[in-house]
Design a protein around this motif. Sequence first.
Motif, PDB file in Angstrom:
ATOM      1  N   HIS A 164      -2.154 -74.674 -10.049  1.00 47.04           N
ATOM      2  CA  HIS A 164      -1.332 -75.828  -9.662  1.00 47.04           C
ATOM      3  C   HIS A 164      -1.930 -77.151 -10.153  1.00 47.04           C
ATOM      4  CE1 HIS A 164       1.318 -73.572  -6.851  1.00 47.04           C
ATOM      5  NE2 HIS A 164       0.265 -72.765  -6.772  1.00 47.04           N
ATOM      6  N   ALA A 165      -3.021 -77.076 -10.903  1.00 45.08           N
ATOM      7  CA  ALA A 165      -3.689 -78.296 -11.364  1.00 45.08           C
ATOM      8  C   ALA A 165      -3.082 -78.776 -12.668  1.00 45.08           C
ATOM      9  CB  ALA A 165      -5.183 -78.040 -11.544  1.00 45.08           C
ATOM     10  N   ALA A 166      -3.095 -80.082 -12.859  1.00 46.41           N
ATOM     11  CA  ALA A 166      -2.672 -80.675 -14.124  1.00 46.41           C
ATOM     12  C   ALA A 166      -3.773 -80.483 -15.154  1.00 46.41           C
ATOM     13  CB  ALA A 166      -2.373 -82.156 -13.928  1.00 46.41           C
ATOM     14  N   PRO A 167      -3.414 -80.438 -16.487  1.00 55.92           N
ATOM     15  CA  PRO A 167      -4.441 -80.289 -17.520  1.00 55.92           C
ATOM     16  C   PRO A 167      -5.504 -81.389 -17.417  1.00 55.92           C
ATOM     17  CG  PRO A 167      -2.251 -79.955 -18.451  1.00 55.92           C
ATOM     18  CD  PRO A 167      -2.045 -80.446 -17.056  1.00 55.92           C
ATOM     19  N   ILE A 168      -6.738 -81.004 -17.742  1.00 52.53           N
ATOM     20  CA  ILE A 168      -7.878 -81.918 -17.592  1.00 52.53           C
ATOM     21  C   ILE A 168      -8.201 -82.529 -18.946  1.00 52.53           C
ATOM     22  CG2 ILE A 168     -10.304 -82.052 -16.922  1.00 52.53           C
ATOM     23  CD1 ILE A 168      -9.782 -79.605 -15.137  1.00 52.53           C
ATOM     24  N   ARG A 169      -8.393 -83.853 -18.945  1.00 56.95           N
ATOM     25  CA  ARG A 169      -8.566 -84.566 -20.209  1.00 56.95           C
ATOM     26  C   ARG A 169      -9.959 -85.150 -20.384  1.00 56.95           C
ATOM     27  NH1 ARG A 169      -3.626 -84.632 -22.288  1.00 56.95           N
ATOM     28  NH2 ARG A 169      -1.853 -84.412 -20.868  1.00 56.95           N
ATOM     29  N   VAL A 170     -10.736 -85.250 -19.317  1.00 59.04           N
ATOM     30  CA  VAL A 170     -12.071 -85.845 -19.434  1.00 59.04           C
ATOM     31  C   VAL A 170     -13.098 -84.901 -18.813  1.00 59.04           C
ATOM     32  CG1 VAL A 170     -11.271 -88.237 -19.478  1.00 59.04           C
ATOM     33  CG2 VAL A 170     -11.745 -87.144 -17.288  1.00 59.04           C
ATOM     34  N   LEU A 171     -14.314 -84.944 -19.364  1.00 57.30           N
ATOM     35  CA  LEU A 171     -15.374 -84.055 -18.890  1.00 57.30           C
ATOM     36  C   LEU A 171     -15.740 -84.306 -17.440  1.00 57.30           C
ATOM     37  CD1 LEU A 171     -17.895 -83.728 -21.863  1.00 57.30           C
ATOM     38  CD2 LEU A 171     -16.535 -81.928 -20.803  1.00 57.30           C
ATOM     39  N   GLU A 172     -15.688 -85.560 -16.999  1.00 56.19           N
ATOM     40  CA  GLU A 172     -16.070 -85.871 -15.619  1.00 56.19           C
ATOM     41  C   GLU A 172     -15.185 -85.129 -14.623  1.00 56.19           C
ATOM     42  OE1 GLU A 172     -15.643 -87.983 -17.998  1.00 56.19           O
ATOM     43  OE2 GLU A 172     -17.630 -88.908 -18.269  1.00 56.19           O
ATOM     44  N   SER A 173     -13.896 -85.054 -14.929  1.00 55.90           N
ATOM     45  CA  SER A 173     -12.979 -84.331 -14.040  1.00 55.90           C
ATOM     46  C   SER A 173     -13.281 -82.841 -14.053  1.00 55.90           C
ATOM     47  CB  SER A 173     -11.531 -84.578 -14.460  1.00 55.90           C
ATOM     48  OG  SER A 173     -11.195 -85.950 -14.335  1.00 55.90           O
ATOM     49  N   LEU A 174     -13.614 -82.317 -15.234  1.00 52.58           N
ATOM     50  CA  LEU A 174     -13.949 -80.896 -15.315  1.00 52.58           C
ATOM     51  C   LEU A 174     -15.235 -80.603 -14.547  1.00 52.58           C
ATOM     52  CD1 LEU A 174     -13.219 -78.131 -16.478  1.00 52.58           C
ATOM     53  CD2 LEU A 174     -14.624 -78.699 -18.477  1.00 52.58           C
ATOM     54  N   ALA A 175     -16.201 -81.525 -14.626  1.00 49.60           N
ATOM     55  CA  ALA A 175     -17.464 -81.331 -13.902  1.00 49.60           C
ATOM     56  C   ALA A 175     -17.214 -81.273 -12.398  1.00 49.60           C
ATOM     57  CB  ALA A 175     -18.426 -82.458 -14.244  1.00 49.60           C
ATOM     58  N   LYS A 176     -16.362 -82.144 -11.897  1.00 48.80           N
ATOM     59  CA  LYS A 176     -16.052 -82.136 -10.463  1.00 48.80           C
ATOM     60  C   LYS A 176     -15.325 -80.845 -10.080  1.00 48.80           C
ATOM     61  CE  LYS A 176     -15.772 -87.185 -10.076  1.00 48.80           C
ATOM     62  NZ  LYS A 176     -14.873 -88.331  -9.817  1.00 48.80           N
ATOM     63  N   LEU A 177     -14.431 -80.411 -10.968  1.00 44.36           N
ATOM     64  CA  LEU A 177     -13.708 -79.178 -10.684  1.00 44.36           C
ATOM     65  C   LEU A 177     -14.668 -77.996 -10.631  1.00 44.36           C
ATOM     66  CD1 LEU A 177     -10.775 -78.092 -10.350  1.00 44.36           C
ATOM     67  CD2 LEU A 177     -10.863 -77.501 -12.772  1.00 44.36           C
ATOM     68  N   ARG A 178     -15.590 -77.934 -11.568  1.00 43.75           N
ATOM     69  CA  ARG A 178     -16.552 -76.839 -11.572  1.00 43.75           C
ATOM     70  C   ARG A 178     -17.431 -76.870 -10.330  1.00 43.75           C
ATOM     71  NH1 ARG A 178     -16.964 -72.285 -11.936  1.00 43.75           N
ATOM     72  NH2 ARG A 178     -15.988 -72.296 -14.001  1.00 43.75           N
ATOM     73  N   SER A 179     -17.845 -78.058  -9.875  1.00 46.25           N
ATOM     74  CA  SER A 179     -18.712 -78.154  -8.699  1.00 46.25           C
ATOM     75  C   SER A 179     -18.032 -77.639  -7.438  1.00 46.25           C
ATOM     76  CB  SER A 179     -19.158 -79.602  -8.492  1.00 46.25           C
ATOM     77  OG  SER A 179     -18.058 -80.430  -8.146  1.00 46.25           O
ATOM     78  N   ALA A 180     -16.689 -77.639  -7.444  1.00 39.92           N
ATOM     79  CA  ALA A 180     -15.951 -77.173  -6.269  1.00 39.92           C
ATOM     80  C   ALA A 180     -15.633 -75.689  -6.346  1.00 39.92           C
ATOM     81  CB  ALA A 180     -14.656 -77.967  -6.117  1.00 39.92           C
ATOM     82  N   LEU A 181     -16.037 -75.031  -7.440  1.00 37.60           N
ATOM     83  CA  LEU A 181     -15.712 -73.616  -7.636  1.00 37.60           C
ATOM     84  C   LEU A 181     -16.978 -72.768  -7.637  1.00 37.60           C
ATOM     85  CD1 LEU A 181     -13.101 -73.897 -10.530  1.00 37.60           C
ATOM     86  CD2 LEU A 181     -12.616 -73.081  -8.219  1.00 37.60           C
ATOM     87  N   PRO A 182     -16.866 -71.479  -7.284  1.00 39.84           N
ATOM     88  CA  PRO A 182     -18.002 -70.574  -7.472  1.00 39.84           C
ATOM     89  C   PRO A 182     -18.357 -70.476  -8.959  1.00 39.84           C
ATOM     90  CG  PRO A 182     -16.333 -69.598  -6.037  1.00 39.84           C
ATOM     91  CD  PRO A 182     -15.725 -70.818  -6.619  1.00 39.84           C
ATOM     92  N   SER A 183     -19.593 -70.195  -9.237  1.00 43.92           N
ATOM     93  CA  SER A 183     -20.057 -70.192 -10.623  1.00 43.92           C
ATOM     94  C   SER A 183     -19.387 -69.115 -11.460  1.00 43.92           C
ATOM     95  CB  SER A 183     -21.578 -69.995 -10.654  1.00 43.92           C
ATOM     96  OG  SER A 183     -21.924 -68.769 -10.029  1.00 43.92           O
ATOM     97  N   THR A 184     -18.832 -68.085 -10.813  1.00 41.20           N
ATOM     98  CA  THR A 184     -18.220 -66.987 -11.569  1.00 41.20           C
ATOM     99  C   THR A 184     -16.724 -67.159 -11.781  1.00 41.20           C
ATOM    100  OG1 THR A 184     -17.955 -65.752  -9.496  1.00 41.20           O
ATOM    101  CG2 THR A 184     -19.958 -65.350 -10.773  1.00 41.20           C
ATOM    102  N   THR A 185     -16.111 -68.132 -11.151  1.00 42.68           N
ATOM    103  CA  THR A 185     -14.667 -68.323 -11.279  1.00 42.68           C
ATOM    104  C   THR A 185     -14.340 -68.938 -12.637  1.00 42.68           C
ATOM    105  OG1 THR A 185     -14.393 -68.601  -8.896  1.00 42.68           O
ATOM    106  CG2 THR A 185     -12.647 -69.441 -10.304  1.00 42.68           C
ATOM    107  N   GLU A 186     -13.441 -68.301 -13.364  1.00 38.27           N
ATOM    108  CA  GLU A 186     -13.082 -68.775 -14.701  1.00 38.27           C
ATOM    109  C   GLU A 186     -11.985 -69.826 -14.601  1.00 38.27           C
ATOM    110  OE1 GLU A 186     -11.583 -67.017 -19.035  1.00 38.27           O
ATOM    111  OE2 GLU A 186     -12.373 -65.692 -17.478  1.00 38.27           O
ATOM    112  N   ILE A 187     -12.176 -70.932 -15.318  1.00 37.40           N
ATOM    113  CA  ILE A 187     -11.179 -72.005 -15.347  1.00 37.40           C
ATOM    114  C   ILE A 187     -10.101 -71.623 -16.357  1.00 37.40           C
ATOM    115  CG2 ILE A 187     -10.803 -74.439 -15.877  1.00 37.40           C
ATOM    116  CD1 ILE A 187     -13.669 -74.954 -14.994  1.00 37.40           C
TER     117      ILE A 187
END
Length: 802
Positions: A505-528
Amino acid sequence: MKLAEISVPLPLYRIDSDVTYHTERKPTVFERMVLRLCDPGLHLPDKQSLSLLGVFREQLGAGDVRELLESCVSELSALGALPKRYALDTLEAPLTELELTADGLQFLRSDSLPVRSRTIKISHHYDPIGDEIKPVKKDGGLQSQSSMSRITVADNCLRPQNPLPQVARAIAQETYDWNNPATVIDRIVPVVQPAGWVERRLEVSCNEDGVLSASAPRDAALQRWLEQAQSELAWEILLADALTSDPNALLPIIDSSILRDARTARPIAATNGGAARARLCIVAQGVAAADATIPTIVLSSEVSAAELVANGKQPTVYTLLVPTPAGMMTGFRSLSLPQVSGASAQADVAGNLRLYWAGQPRLCSLTVTLNDQAATALWAKLRRELECTCEHSDDPRIAFMPLAWLDVDALSETVWPWLATRAEQPLNDLMALVEPATQAIGLWRPGRKDWKPAWEGSLAKAIDESLRHTPNQLEPEEVVSLLTQVAQMLSADKAVPLQAALLRHAAPIRVLESLAKLRSALPSTTEIPEELLTVELRQVWLEHALERKELKMYGPHAIQQPVQVIEKAVQDVYRSIGEQALKAAGNSQMDVRTLTPRALDAVRTWRKAAESFHGLKISLPLWDALNEAVESWSLLAQEKLAPVEIGHRIAVLDTSALMEHPGLLQGLNSSDILVVPLRVLSELDGLKSSEDEARAVKARAAIRQLDASASRIRHETDYAALLPAEWDARQPDHAILSTALFFRLNDVLFVSNDINLRTKAQSLGLNTQDSKSYAPSHLVPAAAGAPSIHSRKQDKRKNQRK
């Protein structure tokens, strides 16, 4: 049935007595003579003319005795032996006028005189129940008088009206310094005053017919008093205060038949000391909860719907007010659910019951604890009413009230329906309800964590349902917030699949900072998901890889592996070819020393990485520039090296291999292209005329072998420029290796029986074999007894000597 063991305050008294007493002594000689002279029964001649003074002077021959006589007469008058109307100056009065009084006659007969009377104060404590009187100790021994208002009735009945006999009996039995065999008590004047009270234990019982009885098994004095006292007096003094309530209490009238359903009964004022700690308490309006820290429900006639009220002193503690159910048991006071699983509810009913004491009806205020059967029936009815009242409330603190009594296995029956009706909305709205809901569960199940599995199971289903109603293209910050909440509220096994679903349900990510925040909220094994990784992100990663900057992929995801392949290829190119060589290639220049095996491997790695780059479906000028430089270098390398022989392997043969296997060239793999360096031919030509005949024979055999296979053999010169700069190109071994290096665009095999030479070839990235491994299996090596041909330097020195 034992109602209670009550403590009855009964009065004690202090009796302060004024005791007047005297002691006796023997009369002096003068006193005894005066008493005899004044005895009316004494007959003396001329008694009318005799006086005390005259008798002592004339009859007894005493000298001046006036002063002694005056003192003696004065003392006897004071003791009442002589009439007090006689003055001391009447010593000369006739004896007939100085007759003894009745006391004086007694003194004369007993030959004793009293000491003057004294009055002292003696204090006693008096217990009217045991009719016990004891002297007051020096510290007073008084009981507190602060509660004398409690025993007014008892005081009126038990206060001693004439304590003189008790005091006299006590003094006779006690020891005092002033009381000896010569002491005579003239009078005792006692004064009674309250001295406080003493608690006496009394057991009160009642049978199912409402008949009261009382006993004092541990107080013999009180038991004797009960057996002797009038029943009405015993009621007023001992029972009335404990069993009756204030008329203003407005207690309901309860049929005494309730005693048949009672487990215990006790006076309303008595506490239930045996009550177990409860997990829930339900009380009637106006009744205080026994424990303010446990969930409490109040049945109130002042509310029409369930209402939660915070405790002013403890803001985190709430009381739930619910309407009093219709048909509620008269006098209902409280119902509590014990913490022990499986234990029955405990229900109390309070009010005025008509009981009987000594055949007379008495209105007694009692709290009746119902037996298990009656309490269970009451709880079943009350439970249904409470659940119906609260199940549709929007406030989870009210709706989750049944969690206070439900077993762990049944918690979902309340939690899931409430969540299900609220799951048909976007996830943001559902998550806003989760924290209040978990607080509500903690309100009704304080100090317990057993509800978490059921709660998490229901919440996971609700989140899954809510995702169906959640819009797509959510901003990354909003998605991160929801991911974090899901992780905090659910265990990992439930959170991970829901987080993966939420990513869709997420919109496409355009900047690394947003991706970093998204990764920090996910388990390390979850594939984006790949669809979230925009062209802008891919370009950034490629730029970092091509510029050899730190690569932050925040994977795993589908783009991570291709970009990492490109990153490795870039690193290999710059490490193995070098930036200077790439720049020179752009100017069509090449230093052949850069034509190392690693450099050629780097070109191959680069071309494989190009496939990954094209799979990213982006264009990047920086990539195009580097790709052009690598391909330019590769073209120049091909000009400096032998061309690629597609489908063939290049086998470069050393001198030692040809001499050890004279038939080496027979029956070889047709796909191998055999290369014999010109330097090998020169060595063979020198060895054919060696002084060592065996070696010369092998050299000539190798030459014949080469001649026989001339059509399949390719001869190539040496290429000293391809050797590492630190190697001596003049050494024959190095020259032979340079020929093999000339073919390294191909699959090259260097065949040599010289172990050291094979090691050097391997260090340059060439594959190696000895002749035995390379030769066909039907070939037989040269005779074992023949000397080995491994030392070219020794033969060279011999040839030079020739």
